[in-house]
Every structure is written in structure tokens, then in C-alpha cells.
Design a protein around this motif. Structure first.
Motif, PDB file in Angstrom:
ATOM      1  N   ARG A 161     108.585  -4.443   2.837  1.00 31.69           N
ATOM      2  CA  ARG A 161     107.808  -3.732   1.817  1.00 31.69           C
ATOM      3  C   ARG A 161     106.461  -3.308   2.387  1.00 31.69           C
ATOM      4  N   LYS A 162     106.063  -2.058   2.125  1.00 37.12           N
ATOM      5  CA  LYS A 162     104.785  -1.547   2.601  1.00 37.12           C
ATOM      6  C   LYS A 162     103.761  -1.402   1.474  1.00 37.12           C
ATOM      7  N   TYR A 163     104.245  -1.300   0.233  1.00 37.18           N
ATOM      8  CA  TYR A 163     103.354  -1.123  -0.911  1.00 37.18           C
ATOM      9  C   TYR A 163     103.794  -2.032  -2.050  1.00 37.18           C
ATOM     10  N   TYR A 164     102.827  -2.442  -2.866  1.00 35.85           N
ATOM     11  CA  TYR A 164     103.100  -3.139  -4.114  1.00 35.85           C
ATOM     12  C   TYR A 164     102.833  -2.172  -5.261  1.00 35.85           C
ATOM     13  N   GLN A 165     103.483  -2.402  -6.386  1.00 33.31           N
ATOM     14  CA  GLN A 165     103.152  -1.688  -7.610  1.00 33.31           C
ATOM     15  C   GLN A 165     102.250  -2.597  -8.428  1.00 33.31           C
ATOM     16  N   ARG A 185      99.832   2.196  -6.666  1.00 33.78           N
ATOM     17  CA  ARG A 185     100.339   1.691  -5.380  1.00 33.78           C
ATOM     18  C   ARG A 185      99.235   0.926  -4.660  1.00 33.78           C
ATOM     19  N   PHE A 186      99.557  -0.303  -4.285  1.00 34.81           N
ATOM     20  CA  PHE A 186      98.618  -1.157  -3.563  1.00 34.81           C
ATOM     21  C   PHE A 186      99.218  -1.459  -2.195  1.00 34.81           C
ATOM     22  N   ARG A 187      98.547  -0.963  -1.151  1.00 40.70           N
ATOM     23  CA  ARG A 187      99.101  -1.118   0.194  1.00 40.70           C
ATOM     24  C   ARG A 187      99.115  -2.576   0.623  1.00 40.70           C
ATOM     25  N   LYS A 188     100.249  -3.001   1.169  1.00 36.97           N
ATOM     26  CA  LYS A 188     100.379  -4.371   1.642  1.00 36.97           C
ATOM     27  C   LYS A 188      99.489  -4.570   2.866  1.00 36.97           C
TER      28      LYS A 188
END
Length: 211
Positions: A129-133, A178-181
Motif C-alpha cells: 500500500r502506498k496511500y491511506y484513505q 489520500r494520506f501518503r504512507k
């Protein structure tokens, strides 16, 4: 025994044990050690996924178990524990309780949604995973120690900032963005920042009930 027992869930269980210990410490007024437990739980959570992915032969059941057990422990570590800690720190007013309830509910909603979407994502791709919601629920293990770092600058307004922090973080849990990991380097910076916060607490606060 039921369940799956291997090294992939060790950090998750250590994080859980740390948070339960922190709850007990918070109720006794040992806020310095309680914030240490919160930060330590956060550090464990930062790396439990990386450790789990080192096991290449995990079955589908083991992967699903990992998702569920991680979120269930997160409810306690970064949902219930911060609520108890903030309550003991002074969020006891009639307007404080709804904020704490909202924070807890938003965290549960976020984790339930994450479980559904993460299982769907893993069925579609094997990529990391590269982004979180929305904001990850583990963010409170960084946000609250940071507030403690800047507590001397609050000049008697610590409780106001605490209320605002809990409310804002709760809102961000369920806000669709979108929150970048974080990368490994960014994780290292977070570890350093949280470490400074914990060190400050252990050396200065001395377990008192006032900030």
C-alpha cells in the motif's frame, strides 16, 4: 489453541500489552509512563506490517487473521487507550465526553472500513500500500506525544489544545482524503520525534498530574 501463532504478530501483541499497561498507569496518574506506552505502541505498529511481509508463505487465512488482529488491537491501543489517557488528563467536562465518544467511534468506523477495503485490495494486487484513505488511527501515538512536547508553550491552555487535537484527529479518521504512507526515512524521523517526546516526559514530568 485457536488462532495463528508466529513471529508476524509478535509486535502487534507487544503493542497491545504496552497499551493495557499504559491504561493502568494513566489511571494511577503516571502520565509520563503512560505516554511512553502510547508512543511505544505506535513504534511497534509502524513496523509490524513490514515484519509480517517478510514471511512469504503466509496462507490466505493467516493474512486475513493478520488484518483482523491488527485492527482489533488498534482499537485498544489507539482508540480506548488515548480516550482513557485524555480523560485522566482532564477531559472530564460535559462537552469533553461527546468529543471522546466521537473520537472512539470515528476510530472504529475507520478500522472497519479499512478492513473491508484492505482485504479487497489484497485480493486484487500483491503490491504494498502506498496511500491511506483518511488519517491512520495510529497517528494519535505521534500527535499526543508531540502535544506534550509543546505543553510548556501552551501557558495554561493545554486542555483547550487537547480538546482540539482529539476532535481534529477524530474528524480526520473518517475524512475521505489520500494520506501518503511514510517512507522508511520518514518513519525514522517519526521515531526520533516520538523518542524526544518520551524522553522529555520521563525526565521532566515525574509522574505528576499537572502539565
Amino acid at each position: 489453541m485457536i488462532g495463528f501463532y508466529d513471529y508476524t504478530v509478535i509486535l502487534t501483541y507487544i503493542s497491545f500489552a504496552s497499551s493495557i499497561s499504559g491504561i493502568f498507569l494513566a489511571t494511577r496518574g503516571h502520565f509520563n509512563w503512560a505516554i511512553f506506552c502510547l508512543a511505544f505502541s505506535g513504534l511497534c505498529d509502524m513496523f509490524d506490517g513490514k515484519i509480517a511481509r517478510t514471511k512469504k508463505n503466509r496462507t490466505e487465512d493467516e493474512k486475513r487473521f493478520g488484518i483482523q488482529i491488527d485492527s482489533l488491537c488498534d482499537v485498544v491501543c489507539f482508540g480506548v487507550f488515548p480516550i482513557v489517557l485524555c480523560y485522566e488528563l482532564g477531559m472530564t467536562h460535559f462537552y469533553s465526553i461527546p468529543i471522546l465518544i466521537f473520537y472512539g467511534l470515528a476510530g472504529v468506523i475507520r478500522l472497519g472500513y479499512f478492513n473491508v477495503m484492505e482485504e479487497k485490495r489484497q485480493n486484487e494486487t500483491s503490491e504494498n500500500r502506498k496511500y491511506y484513505q483518511g488519517l491512520p488511527i495510529t497517528s494519535m501515538s505521534v500527535a499526543l506525544p508531540l502535544l506534550f512536547v509543546f505543553a510548556p508553550l501552551c501557558r495554561g491552555y493545554f486542555l483547550i489544545w487537547l480538546h482540539l487535537l482529539v476532535l481534529a484527529v477524530g474528524v480526520l479518521f473518517i475524512t475521505d482524503f489520500r494520506f501518503r504512507k511514510p517512507t522508511n526515512k520518514e518513519l525514522a524521523v517519526l521515531v526520533a520525534v516520538v523518542g524526544v517526546a518520551v524522553l522529555r516526559g520521563l525526565l521532566i514530568w515525574k509522574g505528576g498530574r499537572t502539565i
